[in-house]
Design a protein around this motif. Sequence first.
Motif, mmCIF file in Angstrom:
data_model
loop_
_atom_site.group_PDB
_atom_site.id
_atom_site.type_symbol
_atom_site.label_atom_id
_atom_site.label_comp_id
_atom_site.label_asym_id
_atom_site.label_seq_id
_atom_site.Cartn_x
_atom_site.Cartn_y
_atom_site.Cartn_z
ATOM 1 N N GLY A 73 13.163 16.968 1.595
ATOM 2 C CA GLY A 73 13.430 15.752 2.347
ATOM 3 C C GLY A 73 12.685 14.580 1.743
ATOM 4 O O GLY A 73 11.547 14.709 1.294
ATOM 5 N N PHE A 74 13.332 13.415 1.701
ATOM 6 C CA PHE A 74 12.698 12.230 1.139
ATOM 7 C C PHE A 74 11.464 11.855 1.959
ATOM 8 O O PHE A 74 11.477 11.903 3.195
ATOM 9 N N ILE A 75 10.388 11.472 1.265
ATOM 10 C CA ILE A 75 9.178 10.979 1.924
ATOM 11 C C ILE A 75 9.259 9.463 1.923
ATOM 12 O O ILE A 75 8.975 8.807 0.925
ATOM 13 N N ARG A 76 9.668 8.900 3.050
ATOM 14 C CA ARG A 76 9.802 7.451 3.173
ATOM 15 C C ARG A 76 8.505 6.805 3.651
ATOM 16 O O ARG A 76 8.229 5.654 3.328
ATOM 17 N N ALA A 77 7.721 7.528 4.455
ATOM 18 C CA ALA A 77 6.442 7.019 4.949
ATOM 19 C C ALA A 77 5.467 8.176 4.997
ATOM 20 O O ALA A 77 5.819 9.287 5.428
ATOM 21 N N ILE A 78 4.227 7.939 4.557
ATOM 22 C CA ILE A 78 3.261 9.031 4.498
ATOM 23 C C ILE A 78 1.857 8.494 4.751
ATOM 24 O O ILE A 78 1.426 7.511 4.158
ATOM 25 N N PHE A 79 1.140 9.151 5.674
ATOM 26 C CA PHE A 79 -0.287 8.928 5.840
ATOM 27 C C PHE A 79 -1.005 9.946 4.969
ATOM 28 O O PHE A 79 -0.715 11.147 5.039
ATOM 29 N N LYS A 80 -1.931 9.476 4.144
ATOM 30 C CA LYS A 80 -2.632 10.393 3.240
ATOM 31 C C LYS A 80 -4.142 10.234 3.401
ATOM 32 O O LYS A 80 -4.667 9.127 3.469
ATOM 33 N N LEU A 81 -4.845 11.340 3.513
ATOM 34 C CA LEU A 81 -6.299 11.315 3.471
ATOM 35 C C LEU A 81 -6.706 11.675 2.030
ATOM 36 O O LEU A 81 -7.244 12.754 1.767
ATOM 37 N N TYR A 82 -6.389 10.766 1.153
ATOM 38 C CA TYR A 82 -6.550 10.966 -0.287
ATOM 39 C C TYR A 82 -6.819 9.579 -0.858
ATOM 40 O O TYR A 82 -5.972 8.690 -0.741
ATOM 41 N N PRO A 83 -7.988 9.348 -1.465
ATOM 42 C CA PRO A 83 -8.391 7.991 -1.834
ATOM 43 C C PRO A 83 -7.417 7.328 -2.815
ATOM 44 O O PRO A 83 -6.884 7.972 -3.722
ATOM 45 N N TRP A 84 -7.244 6.033 -2.643
ATOM 46 C CA TRP A 84 -6.356 5.296 -3.536
ATOM 47 C C TRP A 84 -6.857 5.315 -4.982
ATOM 48 O O TRP A 84 -6.050 5.299 -5.915
ATOM 49 N N GLU A 85 -8.170 5.368 -5.187
ATOM 50 C CA GLU A 85 -8.634 5.379 -6.578
ATOM 51 C C GLU A 85 -8.226 6.657 -7.297
ATOM 52 O O GLU A 85 -8.159 6.676 -8.534
ATOM 53 N N TRP A 86 -7.952 7.737 -6.550
ATOM 54 C CA TRP A 86 -7.384 8.946 -7.144
ATOM 55 C C TRP A 86 -5.866 8.815 -7.280
ATOM 56 O O TRP A 86 -5.302 9.120 -8.321
ATOM 57 N N LEU A 87 -5.251 8.386 -6.198
ATOM 58 C CA LEU A 87 -3.792 8.294 -6.173
ATOM 59 C C LEU A 87 -3.275 7.356 -7.254
ATOM 60 O O LEU A 87 -2.212 7.586 -7.840
ATOM 61 N N ALA A 88 -4.031 6.300 -7.550
ATOM 62 C CA ALA A 88 -3.588 5.294 -8.512
ATOM 63 C C ALA A 88 -3.900 5.663 -9.950
ATOM 64 O O ALA A 88 -3.520 4.927 -10.876
ATOM 65 N N THR A 89 -4.563 6.801 -10.158
ATOM 66 C CA THR A 89 -4.948 7.154 -11.529
ATOM 67 C C THR A 89 -4.587 8.580 -11.924
ATOM 68 O O THR A 89 -4.758 8.949 -13.085
ATOM 69 N N ASP A 90 -4.108 9.405 -10.978
ATOM 70 C CA ASP A 90 -3.847 10.799 -11.337
ATOM 71 C C ASP A 90 -2.481 10.959 -12.006
ATOM 72 O O ASP A 90 -1.830 9.982 -12.380
ATOM 73 N N GLU A 91 -2.027 12.189 -12.128
ATOM 74 C CA GLU A 91 -0.834 12.494 -12.929
ATOM 75 C C GLU A 91 0.411 11.745 -12.467
ATOM 76 O O GLU A 91 1.234 11.317 -13.270
ATOM 77 N N PHE A 92 0.558 11.584 -11.163
ATOM 78 C CA PHE A 92 1.771 10.969 -10.634
ATOM 79 C C PHE A 92 1.562 9.503 -10.254
ATOM 80 O O PHE A 92 2.382 8.929 -9.521
ATOM 81 N N ALA A 93 0.492 8.883 -10.768
ATOM 82 C CA ALA A 93 0.239 7.474 -10.472
ATOM 83 C C ALA A 93 1.420 6.565 -10.839
ATOM 84 O O ALA A 93 1.767 5.667 -10.061
ATOM 85 N N PRO A 94 2.082 6.761 -12.008
ATOM 86 C CA PRO A 94 3.226 5.879 -12.316
ATOM 87 C C PRO A 94 4.324 5.953 -11.268
ATOM 88 O O PRO A 94 4.930 4.924 -10.912
ATOM 89 N N GLN A 95 4.581 7.152 -10.742
ATOM 90 C CA GLN A 95 5.611 7.289 -9.713
ATOM 91 C C GLN A 95 5.156 6.655 -8.397
ATOM 92 O O GLN A 95 5.949 6.002 -7.705
ATOM 93 N N VAL A 96 3.869 6.855 -8.047
ATOM 94 C CA VAL A 96 3.350 6.277 -6.805
ATOM 95 C C VAL A 96 3.450 4.756 -6.845
ATOM 96 O O VAL A 96 3.958 4.118 -5.913
ATOM 97 N N LEU A 97 2.974 4.170 -7.931
ATOM 98 C CA LEU A 97 2.944 2.717 -8.025
ATOM 99 C C LEU A 97 4.330 2.135 -8.277
ATOM 100 O O LEU A 97 4.642 1.034 -7.811
ATOM 101 N N GLY A 98 5.164 2.890 -8.981
ATOM 102 C CA GLY A 98 6.503 2.395 -9.290
ATOM 103 C C GLY A 98 7.451 2.403 -8.112
ATOM 104 O O GLY A 98 8.467 1.696 -8.128
ATOM 105 N N THR A 99 7.126 3.194 -7.076
ATOM 106 C CA THR A 99 8.003 3.272 -5.899
ATOM 107 C C THR A 99 7.295 2.796 -4.639
ATOM 108 O O THR A 99 7.749 3.072 -3.538
ATOM 109 N N TYR A 100 6.201 2.064 -4.815
ATOM 110 C CA TYR A 100 5.416 1.632 -3.657
ATOM 111 C C TYR A 100 6.213 0.639 -2.816
ATOM 112 O O TYR A 100 6.755 -0.345 -3.330
ATOM 113 N N ASP A 101 6.285 0.894 -1.525
ATOM 114 C CA ASP A 101 7.028 0.049 -0.599
ATOM 115 C C ASP A 101 6.070 -0.932 0.065
ATOM 116 O O ASP A 101 5.240 -0.539 0.876
#
Length: 396
Positions: free
Chosen positions: A230-258
């Motif tokens: 199922g598509f993840i349209r909205a997500i609460f994450k207890l995962y720091p942005w400094e990790w999310l913005a630099t890990d393996e899937f950072a390009p996808q996270v930042l490229g699809t940021y709403d």
Amino acid sequence: MERHTIEPRPDWQKTVEEQGLIYPLTRYPDDSLRPYWDESAYYSFTLPEVEALENVVEELHAMCLAAAQHIVDHDRFADLGITDPKLAALIAESWRRRAEQPSLYGRFDLRYEGTGSPAKLLEYNADTPTSLVEAASPQWFWMEERFPGADQWNSLHERLVDAWRRQAELLPPGPVHFAHSETDELGEDLMTVAYLQETAEQAGLDTRELSVERIGWDALSGRFVDEKLGFIRAIFKLYPWEWLATDEFAPQVLGTYDHGGGSGTTAWIEPLWKMLLSNKALLAVLWELFPEHPNLLPAYLDGPRELATTTGFAAKPLLGREGAGVTLHPVGGEPFVPEQDETYVFQGLAPLPDFDGNRVVLGAWVVEDESAGLGIRESAGPVTDEYARFLPHVIL
């Protein structure tokens, strides 16, 4: 503010575990288990004292938002260690469109001793703050059992439910996913996310649970998906942005940021602009914008300056958590030796107040823009770390 000793309830561990605090004990380096939830003592406050602290918290929150505006307006991202221009641009856009993005809560850590001197800001945990479950639930039920008829600085649950209800219109269609990391061994992140999911459900939202590690990427559709695709349209994450913005899937996270309004495919909570507030460089920007403010400690990015010979200083990594990497340097003490590849903020040294040999920090919560509650942690040493204990409080 006073500290009182009291006999713990006979079945306290079972009681708090049933109330969601499944991590009531802490394992120490000697392999012993000692209480994290510590009801062998409690703190009491007067109502005027709490009302004054609530005003301080809301003023500090407003000042932090002003500092975030300043960072964006003056392109101060490098001071936060954010040197990627694309990431900086996305954060700036997130900030400018913050009214379109859900943002829930944060926790101020304050030095306060209740002797008439003003509370001092130690740091602002604005992205992934924990100790929420114990502050919202077990300490409230403890008060009702031990001090029926008393009150507590604690409107967390009601304010969280109301916040979800108010911000539901900012969410895209479909369920809100709630994610924690599988690397959490104690269960603290799991229960924090589960509790926030419960508050969202009480507000009428449809929710789903999953772990960060089980978020999938569907290259064909260019979307994040859950375990049932199922598509993840909205997500609460207890995962720091400094990790999310630099890990393996950072390009996808930042490229699809709403940013809101259908500008992307995934809305993340907390939003990207929280990177402006969850970075300890904020402390130096605050002192620059509000010098000599009674609720601030002097703080600098280029070195301790006069602090080295006046008050002493604390050297804090910009992105450290639970006291990691923090070193204290009183006047005439050991010289500061930075860790390689680490960047610091230097804050005026303000030793934590000592109550019967316990060093105390107040964790004051905000939900949206309003003061919402208090959690108290004690430590044996001068830095509040992963061995700190949580103590309940009452208003008498």
